[in-house]
Design an enzyme around this catalytic site. Structure first.
Site, PDB file in Angstrom:
ATOM      1  NE  ARG A   1       6.876 -78.771 -86.636  1.00  0.00           N
ATOM      2  CZ  ARG A   1       7.686 -79.717 -87.060  1.00  0.00           C
ATOM      3  NH1 ARG A   1       7.367 -80.993 -86.919  1.00  0.00           N
ATOM      4  NH2 ARG A   1       8.843 -79.419 -87.621  1.00  0.00           N
TER       5      ARG A   1
ATOM      6  CB  SER B   1       8.650 -72.271 -87.973  1.00  0.00           C
ATOM      7  OG  SER B   1      10.008 -72.530 -88.249  1.00  0.00           O
TER       8      SER B   1
ATOM      9  CD  GLU C   1       5.368 -74.870 -86.710  1.00  0.00           C
ATOM     10  OE1 GLU C   1       5.743 -74.942 -85.523  1.00  0.00           O
ATOM     11  OE2 GLU C   1       6.084 -75.175 -87.663  1.00  0.00           O
TER      12      GLU C   1
END
Length: 342
Positions: free
Chosen positions: A167, A242, A338
């Site tokens: 990520r 998420s 995130e």
């Protein structure tokens, strides 16, 4: 023609949390020919500036005090085809899921596990989006950018230049704020090699009657069905997917946690660290379905924070911090968001 500026522009429909915030100024970038004039404009120079894709990886906690630029560059081009693989380019403003479905319709495989991820093509390398054992870096060839420091001149980064990690990428680190992703090029295969050993994909394929040799489109359909069963649709329940990354911890930390919590899902990584399942940590801490006003943890997927209707950005952020604090106190593990929190 220069982009049209809109003062005090509402952003509720442009962020998937549905936060009722405004931008001091807003414009849409539909053509790269507009970029040089935009970069030299007074309003851009004054800043701050936010480049906006699909708004699916953002949490606004207040009005944005500067210029928000919606990147709406469109177009898909086949650049090369050697019979076994293709090189295809998609402009940054293309919808990610629609692009994945387009590639599958052409008989090009590789992105099927990434079906139904919200957002745009341009955001995909920045976050190095991933799901079900596949990351965008696995099939990305090049990222085409406009260099914001040099009048928007083109700069092309190869896969290695992007310094992809979990990520993460150079676009969030060393080159943050310096480059605008304008298009992404992918190397995709004509011969399908399924990756179906992660999560519930095999079980879902069996339920669909896909047989022993599923097609790429069947894998995509399975991923879509799984995501729809677990994740709320932002159109009906505000969320950013998420909210937390799966934490990476040392082997020693993982062993200590597994001694206490043997059922903890864990995934050894090539660098020796171990990836833990953030959703499991949140769930087992008793927070799945937790709600504070209209800010809540989703009842079916603890990794997703949701706006039940009228939560403010500050309330969502307070909930995120409660989740982080609870997991830290119980497991000694730090969760990292995130989405970008503004």
């Amino acid at each position: 023609m220069n982009p049209v500026l809109h003062p005090n522009y509402p952003l509720r429909e442009l962020n998937t949390f549905g936060m009722p915030v405004n931008a001091a100024n807003f414009c849409v970038l539909e053509d790269l020919a507009q970029l040089p004039a935009l970069l030299t404009s007074d309003i851009f120079q004054r800043g701050p500036v936010l480049w906006l894709g699909g708004g699916s990886n953002l949490l606004f906690t207040r009005d944005y005090p500067g210029l928000v630029i919606k990147v709406a560059l469109r177009g898909i081009r086949l650049l090369a085809d050697d019979g076994d693989s293709v090189l295809v380019e998609a402009a940054a403003g293309e919808n990610w899921h629609d692009f994945v479905q387009y590639t599958l319709a052409q008989g090009w495989s590789g992105l099927e596990n990434l079906s139904l991820i919200p957002g745009t093509v341009g955001a995909s390398p920045i976050q190095n989006i991933g799901a079900y054992g596949v990351e965008v870096k696995d099939h990305l060839a090049q990222v085409v950018c406009a260099d914001l420091r040099h009048g928007g001149c083109e700069r092309v980064l190869d896969n290695a230049d992007c310094r992809f990690a979990y990520r993460d990428s150079v676009f969030k680190q060393q080159l943050a704020g310096q480059l605008l992703v304008t298009a992404v090029r992918f190397r995709l295969q004509r011969r399908f090699q399924p990756r179906i050993g992660y999560g519930d994909i095999q079980q879902q394929l069996q339920a669909m009657g896909a047989g022993e040799a599923p097609t790429a489109q069947q894998v995509s359909a399975a991923v879509i069905a799984i995501r729809q069963s677990k994740l709320p649709d932002p159109a009906t329940l505000g969320n950013a997917g998420s909210f937390f990354k799966n934490p990476l911890v040392s082997r020693e930390t993982a062993d200590a946690l597994l001694a206490r919590f043997p059922a903890l899902p864990h995934y050894p990584q090539p660098d020796g660290r171990v990836k833990l399942a953030a959703g499991w940590l949140i769930d087992q801490a008793g927070l799945k379905g937790y709600r504070d006003g209209d800010a809540g943890v989703h009842a079916r997927q603890a990794l997703v924070l949701v706006n039940h209707g009228h939560a403010s950005g500050s309330q969502m952020w307070a909930l995120a911090n409660k989740v982080r604090d609870t997991v830290r106190e119980r497991y000694g593990v730090e969760l990292e968001p995130e989405p970008i929190v503004l």
